[in-house]
Design a protein around this motif. Sequence first.
Motif, mmCIF file in Angstrom:
data_model
loop_
_atom_site.group_PDB
_atom_site.id
_atom_site.type_symbol
_atom_site.label_atom_id
_atom_site.label_comp_id
_atom_site.label_asym_id
_atom_site.label_seq_id
_atom_site.Cartn_x
_atom_site.Cartn_y
_atom_site.Cartn_z
ATOM 1 N N LYS A 101 0.999 -1.170 -0.009
ATOM 2 C CA LYS A 101 0.085 -0.055 -0.091
ATOM 3 C C LYS A 101 0.857 1.201 0.086
ATOM 4 O O LYS A 101 0.531 2.336 -0.668
ATOM 5 C CB LYS A 101 -1.006 0.068 1.277
ATOM 6 C CG LYS A 101 -1.747 1.187 1.321
ATOM 7 C CD LYS A 101 -3.045 0.865 2.719
ATOM 8 C CE LYS A 101 -2.133 1.275 3.738
ATOM 9 N NZ LYS A 101 -2.903 1.371 4.950
ATOM 10 N N ASP A 102 1.886 1.320 0.766
ATOM 11 C CA ASP A 102 2.814 2.377 0.886
ATOM 12 C C ASP A 102 3.244 2.894 -0.402
ATOM 13 O O ASP A 102 3.474 4.055 -0.721
ATOM 14 C CB ASP A 102 4.081 2.354 1.859
ATOM 15 C CG ASP A 102 3.686 2.188 3.132
ATOM 16 O OD1 ASP A 102 2.444 2.544 3.527
ATOM 17 O OD2 ASP A 102 4.408 1.655 4.141
ATOM 18 N N ASP A 103 3.610 1.782 -1.325
ATOM 19 C CA ASP A 103 4.307 2.107 -2.711
ATOM 20 C C ASP A 103 3.222 2.989 -3.591
ATOM 21 O O ASP A 103 3.416 3.591 -4.177
ATOM 22 C CB ASP A 103 4.749 0.748 -3.332
ATOM 23 C CG ASP A 103 6.133 0.328 -2.971
ATOM 24 O OD1 ASP A 103 6.463 0.998 -1.914
ATOM 25 O OD2 ASP A 103 6.408 -0.685 -3.218
ATOM 26 N N LEU A 104 1.979 2.469 -3.366
ATOM 27 C CA LEU A 104 0.731 3.045 -4.238
ATOM 28 C C LEU A 104 0.597 4.409 -3.594
ATOM 29 O O LEU A 104 0.493 5.367 -4.335
ATOM 30 C CB LEU A 104 -0.642 2.233 -4.146
ATOM 31 C CG LEU A 104 -1.726 2.910 -4.445
ATOM 32 C CD1 LEU A 104 -1.553 3.282 -6.266
ATOM 33 C CD2 LEU A 104 -2.920 2.042 -4.423
ATOM 34 N N GLN A 105 0.544 4.721 -2.292
ATOM 35 C CA GLN A 105 0.495 5.976 -1.739
ATOM 36 C C GLN A 105 1.619 6.690 -2.374
ATOM 37 O O GLN A 105 1.364 8.348 -2.553
ATOM 38 C CB GLN A 105 0.691 5.915 -0.126
ATOM 39 C CG GLN A 105 0.236 7.219 0.630
ATOM 40 C CD GLN A 105 -1.029 7.878 0.205
ATOM 41 O OE1 GLN A 105 -1.848 7.148 0.146
ATOM 42 N NE2 GLN A 105 -0.920 8.954 0.157
ATOM 43 N N LYS A 106 2.896 6.384 -2.335
ATOM 44 C CA LYS A 106 3.956 6.983 -2.849
ATOM 45 C C LYS A 106 3.695 7.660 -4.333
ATOM 46 O O LYS A 106 4.003 8.892 -4.559
ATOM 47 C CB LYS A 106 5.352 6.673 -2.800
ATOM 48 C CG LYS A 106 5.942 6.480 -1.185
ATOM 49 C CD LYS A 106 7.083 5.554 -1.169
ATOM 50 C CE LYS A 106 7.365 5.310 0.443
ATOM 51 N NZ LYS A 106 8.670 4.566 0.341
#
Length: 444
Positions: free
Chosen positions: A431-436
Amino acid sequence: MQVTETLNEGLKRGYNITVTADELNAKVNEKLAEAQPEVEMKGFRKGKVPMALLKKQFGQRLLGEAMQETIDGAMNQHFEDSGDRPALQPKVEMVDGDDWKEGDDVKVEMSYEALPAIPDVDLASISLEKMVVKADDAAVDEALANLAETAQDFKARRKGSKAKDGDQVVMDFVGKVDGEAFDGGSAEDYPLVLGSNSFIPGFEEQLVGVKAEEEKDCTVSFPEDYQAEHLAGKEAVFTCTIKEVKEPVAAEINDEMATKFGAEDLDGLKGQIRERLEAEYAGASRAVMKRGLLDALDGLVSFDLPPSLVEAEAGQIAHQLWHEENPDVQGHDHPEIEASDEHNKLAERRVRLGLLLAELGQKAEVEVTDAEMTQAIMNQARQYPGQERQFFEFIQQNAQMQQQMRAPIFEDKVVDYVFELAQVTDKEVPKDDLQKAVEALEDE
């Protein structure tokens, strides 16, 4: 009628259109002949008014109509024959308009910028990466905890604790005006959350600091526009007997809480949350992939752009960014805003991609349906509670607003069409990669 080209440089076009006096006269006579059977005039039977008299009576008005129709017809015929599509409404000016008199030829200058020819694009050659995020248990649990905060419960404070703003006070109360109790002014075991503003203004503030088993008189005045006319503007005294003071706590995460959110049990609620989260992830992933597609298309095509469209888009970008940097200025009473090289560069990209997507959509026969437009209007109308009908009618009567709402729907449908033809590879990411990736879009 004669059409003569006067300018052909890049996308700029200029033409002289000449309509002879004889052509105009013939057009006027044609209109009079069409109307004659229905014309009634004193002294003549219906349909028997002489043409000469009709021309004297209606000729001037029909001459103006004939001029407009003839010129419009010449312009339409020109665009049909040439295949040109004007970027903006053509500029049309009558030559020697002030000196023109009946019996003269009509000469008109028409100028415009033509839309460019859009090169074909091999959509199947485009490679895109689709970020896929699964809603893991940790994300579901976090969302559950947030829901529990909204499904607030209350538990009793320690005996002798004073009520704070946000606490729930359980009480009996009796309200009196001029020493007499009034209908609707009494209740037992009433749970009131202090700060909820659910009572008369000034009432709840007087209960801050009360304790269980305490009696408190609250004096308030009913508003002048209170719905009960016999109480409007009157001063009232509410005698409150405090039974409990409770503090807010998050709801316990269990089947009972799940039913408050429309689920059968806790597992059902978790399933709903997982679906909602993954739908949110999918929406964010689509936005990232759309940017990737636009970047790919921008690198694949190059063609001349109508200067007027680029200039208008750059001005709009500069104006919007200026207001974002100066949020205190609500209107347009501000210095003239000039577009910078950066604004022009962004405008060129937007115009190029806009023309390309419009061409792709036209070739693919992409259309925005009435149902899609109605849904979009209804979604926006919800932003104006109580005025939904007026908003809906305003949009129906405003063609420009309809176009503004139709454009993004059309663009998204074209983008989805291209997604189907492009080579799309799924890539599961945290999820963090998508958020970035989403944050990177916002920073550009």
